[in-house]
Design a protein around this motif. Structure first.
Motif, PDB file in Angstrom:
ATOM      1  N   LEU A 108      36.023  42.039  41.637  1.00 19.18           N
ATOM      2  CA  LEU A 108      35.058  41.228  40.887  1.00 19.18           C
ATOM      3  C   LEU A 108      35.703  40.736  39.592  1.00 19.18           C
ATOM      4  O   LEU A 108      35.565  39.563  39.216  1.00 19.18           O
ATOM      5  CB  LEU A 108      33.810  42.068  40.585  1.00 19.18           C
ATOM      6  CG  LEU A 108      32.708  41.365  39.784  1.00 19.18           C
ATOM      7  CD1 LEU A 108      32.116  40.202  40.572  1.00 19.18           C
ATOM      8  CD2 LEU A 108      31.605  42.356  39.409  1.00 19.18           C
ATOM      9  N   ALA A 109      36.422  41.619  38.921  1.00 17.49           N
ATOM     10  CA  ALA A 109      37.061  41.252  37.650  1.00 17.49           C
ATOM     11  C   ALA A 109      38.031  40.086  37.861  1.00 17.49           C
ATOM     12  O   ALA A 109      38.077  39.152  37.071  1.00 17.49           O
ATOM     13  CB  ALA A 109      37.793  42.456  37.065  1.00 17.49           C
ATOM     14  N   ARG A 110      38.793  40.138  38.968  1.00 13.95           N
ATOM     15  CA  ARG A 110      39.752  39.060  39.235  1.00 13.95           C
ATOM     16  C   ARG A 110      39.031  37.736  39.469  1.00 13.95           C
ATOM     17  O   ARG A 110      39.451  36.689  39.004  1.00 13.95           O
ATOM     18  CB  ARG A 110      40.623  39.408  40.452  1.00 13.95           C
ATOM     19  CG  ARG A 110      41.904  40.159  40.072  1.00 13.95           C
ATOM     20  CD  ARG A 110      42.911  40.138  41.221  1.00 13.95           C
ATOM     21  NE  ARG A 110      42.382  40.738  42.432  1.00 13.95           N
ATOM     22  CZ  ARG A 110      42.348  42.050  42.658  1.00 13.95           C
ATOM     23  NH1 ARG A 110      42.819  42.889  41.747  1.00 13.95           N
ATOM     24  NH2 ARG A 110      41.843  42.524  43.776  1.00 13.95           N
ATOM     25  N   GLU A 111      37.914  37.822  40.216  1.00  9.78           N
ATOM     26  CA  GLU A 111      37.182  36.585  40.508  1.00  9.78           C
ATOM     27  C   GLU A 111      36.579  35.999  39.223  1.00  9.78           C
ATOM     28  O   GLU A 111      36.579  34.786  39.014  1.00  9.78           O
ATOM     29  CB  GLU A 111      36.093  36.868  41.559  1.00  9.78           C
ATOM     30  CG  GLU A 111      35.351  35.648  42.058  1.00  9.78           C
ATOM     31  CD  GLU A 111      36.232  34.630  42.793  1.00  9.78           C
ATOM     32  OE1 GLU A 111      37.424  34.893  43.011  1.00  9.78           O
ATOM     33  OE2 GLU A 111      35.703  33.546  43.125  1.00  9.78           O
ATOM     34  N   VAL A 112      36.066  36.871  38.348  1.00  8.27           N
ATOM     35  CA  VAL A 112      35.511  36.394  37.079  1.00  8.27           C
ATOM     36  C   VAL A 112      36.611  35.710  36.265  1.00  8.27           C
ATOM     37  O   VAL A 112      36.419  34.623  35.715  1.00  8.27           O
ATOM     38  CB  VAL A 112      34.880  37.557  36.270  1.00  8.27           C
ATOM     39  CG1 VAL A 112      34.573  37.129  34.847  1.00  8.27           C
ATOM     40  CG2 VAL A 112      33.610  38.045  36.957  1.00  8.27           C
ATOM     41  N   GLU A 113      37.774  36.332  36.226  1.00  3.43           N
ATOM     42  CA  GLU A 113      38.892  35.742  35.489  1.00  3.43           C
ATOM     43  C   GLU A 113      39.281  34.379  36.052  1.00  3.43           C
ATOM     44  O   GLU A 113      39.564  33.435  35.328  1.00  3.43           O
ATOM     45  CB  GLU A 113      40.121  36.672  35.542  1.00  3.43           C
ATOM     46  CG  GLU A 113      40.104  37.755  34.502  1.00  3.43           C
ATOM     47  CD  GLU A 113      39.632  37.231  33.149  1.00  3.43           C
ATOM     48  OE1 GLU A 113      40.302  36.342  32.595  1.00  3.43           O
ATOM     49  OE2 GLU A 113      38.589  37.693  32.650  1.00  3.43           O
ATOM     50  N   ARG A 114      39.294  34.304  37.389  1.00  2.00           N
ATOM     51  CA  ARG A 114      39.644  33.048  38.041  1.00  2.00           C
ATOM     52  C   ARG A 114      38.635  31.954  37.680  1.00  2.00           C
ATOM     53  O   ARG A 114      38.991  30.834  37.352  1.00  2.00           O
ATOM     54  CB  ARG A 114      39.646  33.278  39.558  1.00  2.00           C
ATOM     55  CG  ARG A 114      40.834  32.670  40.255  1.00  2.00           C
ATOM     56  CD  ARG A 114      40.846  33.056  41.716  1.00  2.00           C
ATOM     57  NE  ARG A 114      41.606  34.260  41.972  1.00  2.00           N
ATOM     58  CZ  ARG A 114      41.243  35.235  42.807  1.00  2.00           C
ATOM     59  NH1 ARG A 114      40.095  35.180  43.458  1.00  2.00           N
ATOM     60  NH2 ARG A 114      42.012  36.280  42.981  1.00  2.00           N
ATOM     61  N   MET A 115      37.340  32.316  37.749  1.00  2.00           N
ATOM     62  CA  MET A 115      36.300  31.320  37.459  1.00  2.00           C
ATOM     63  C   MET A 115      36.345  30.904  35.990  1.00  2.00           C
ATOM     64  O   MET A 115      36.172  29.739  35.661  1.00  2.00           O
ATOM     65  CB  MET A 115      34.921  31.891  37.798  1.00  2.00           C
ATOM     66  CG  MET A 115      34.741  32.146  39.277  1.00  2.00           C
ATOM     67  SD  MET A 115      34.605  30.612  40.222  1.00  2.00           S
ATOM     68  CE  MET A 115      32.943  30.749  40.799  1.00  2.00           C
TER      69      MET A 115
END
Lengths: 196, 235
Positions: free
Chosen positions: B34-41
């Motif tokens: 989830l953290a990676r996806e938030v960073e990506r977004m």
């Protein structure tokens, strides 16, 4: 020797990296600022204009950011790209100005939460130029529907909540949320090599 | 992950209330995917400014070069120079630049609170330089601010969430001045994990601009050069 040839030991501005130009600037090389401005002036001016929505204010701010780059504004190449750094500096200053117009807190938070991609260290395409990045993002935005693009820009540059956007567009909140989501997912799919 | 995208979008657009945001940040801390996806977004949203690049009016280039030239001329006193630069830089801008390094919003809120603490301690008009500190390694949750008044020869430091140290060890704040590490002071942590303190500044040691501040763990009494691990550093 032809007049267009660079003098010995002197690298032409176009082939110097941003970090080299900033170092030259600090060493009082007056030509470095012009080269940096030619490279990044459009980005700084465009971001200032998008937030401030006044060409005069955007010009003032562009001038302020580049003057600050000559002096106190502490850019360190080890921390990331100059372009991202300039965007952050421009945005933070634009926010200061918008704040003085009276709407500040939420916008401030949003900027805090969304550091520009270029400001984080070591992304895979670290050396993508501002111009190439601009092209990539513009092309990716053409993949979005008008509504998807509009919602993201209103949220990002005009500091509107999704509810406020729904009011402004006369659309249900659920639609606004799904436009925002679809728009961001599409951008992510097309641009993720730029953000790591 | 699909169920989370609505929340991620609300979060990166700043549309979650404080409690919802706090709860979501706890999830982010616990779920690396989830953290990676938030960073990506967030990163993708952070690309939007590039689409706005706009050719500036032609006269602006000369105006910028002229203004920079004027600004480079020597000012009447060092004090004036520093204060003018400081006033245009601004607390919020300093915090924003720290955030560009990846400090999340909750930390930023704490940081801004700490800014106010140190500002109050030094009585605002005299503040000339301010540094945001963020934790690394064993103190990765720590956040802090240091303000230095070189004229009044004093500094103030406020740090939160530092782990307690075993007896016989202290935290030492250092300034990297040119090539030298100048010790600024030794501090113990209170039971709440906080340091709030003033310290004298040996102005004679500041022979060059301060490049960076950092905090190390040192044996007490601390040696003259850093020997322990760095647990916090400024941008």
């Amino acid at each position: 020797m032809s007049a267009v040839e660079p003098s010995p030991g002197r690298v032409p501005s176009q082939s110097r990296t941003d970090a080299e130009l900033v170092a030259a600037l600090r060493a009082d090389d007056g030509s470095a600022l012009g080269a940096l401005y030619d490279r990044h002036g459009g980005l700084v001016y465009g971001v200032a204009l998008a937030i401030l929505r006044s060409p005069q204010e955007a010009e003032d701010l562009t001038q302020e950011v580049f003057v600050a780059l000559c002096g106190h504004l502490g850019y360190d190449a080890a921390r990331g790209e100059l372009a991202g750094f300039l965007v952050t500096a421009t945005r933070s200053r634009a926010i200061d100005r918008v704040r003085s117009r009276g709407r500040h807190l939420r916008l401030l938070r949003r900027w805090h939460e969304t550091a520009p991609a270029g400001a984080s260290p070591a992304t895979p395409l670290q050396n993508v130029s501002t111009k190439q990045r601009t092209e990539r993002v513009r092309v990716a935005l053409t993949e979005l529907s008008e509504r998807e693009r509009e919602v993201l820009e209103l949220a990002y540059f005009q500091d509107l909540t999704q509810s406020e956007i729904a009011d402004r567009l006369g659309a249900p909140l659920g639609s606004v949320k799904s436009w925002a989501r679809r728009g961001l997912l599409s951008l992510r799919d097309n641009l993720q090599d730029l953000v790591g | 992950m699909n169920d989370s995208h609505g929340l991620i979008v609300d979060y990166v657009l700043g549309d979650l209330g404080d409690d919802e945001a706090r709860a979501f940040e706890e999830r982010i801390a616990a779920e690396p995917t989830l953290a990676r996806e938030v960073e990506r977004m967030r990163g993708v949203l952070g690309l939007l400014p590039y689409a706005k690049a706009t050719e500036p009016p032609p006269h602006l280039r000369a105006a910028v070069l002229r203004a920079a030239d004027t600004a480079r001329k020597p000012r009447p006193t060092r004090r004036t120079t520093i204060r003018a630069a400081w006033s245009t830089f601004g607390l919020a801008a300093a915090a924003l630049l720290a955030v560009a390094l990846g400090i999340d919003s909750y930390r930023v809120r704490r940081e801004l609170r700490l800014e106010r603490t140190v500002t109050a301690m030094l009585q605002e008009p005299n503040i000339v330089r301010s540094f945001a500190l963020h934790g690394t390694g064993t103190a990765s949750g720590a956040v802090g601010t240091v303000a230095l008044d070189l004229d009044a020869k004093k500094g103030a430091v406020a740090i939160e969430r530092l782990p307690a140290l075993p007896a016989g060890q202290v935290y030492r704040l250092w300034a990297l001045v040119g090539e030298n590490d100048v010790p600024c002071g030794d501090f113990g942590v209170n039971p709440a994990g906080k340091i709030v303190n003033q310290f004298p500044i040996p102005v004679d040691s500041y022979t060059a601009p301060i490049a960076r501040l950092f905090v190390t763990v040192e044996p007490a009494p601390a040696p003259p050069r850093p020997s322990g691990p760095t647990v916090m550093t400024s941008a």
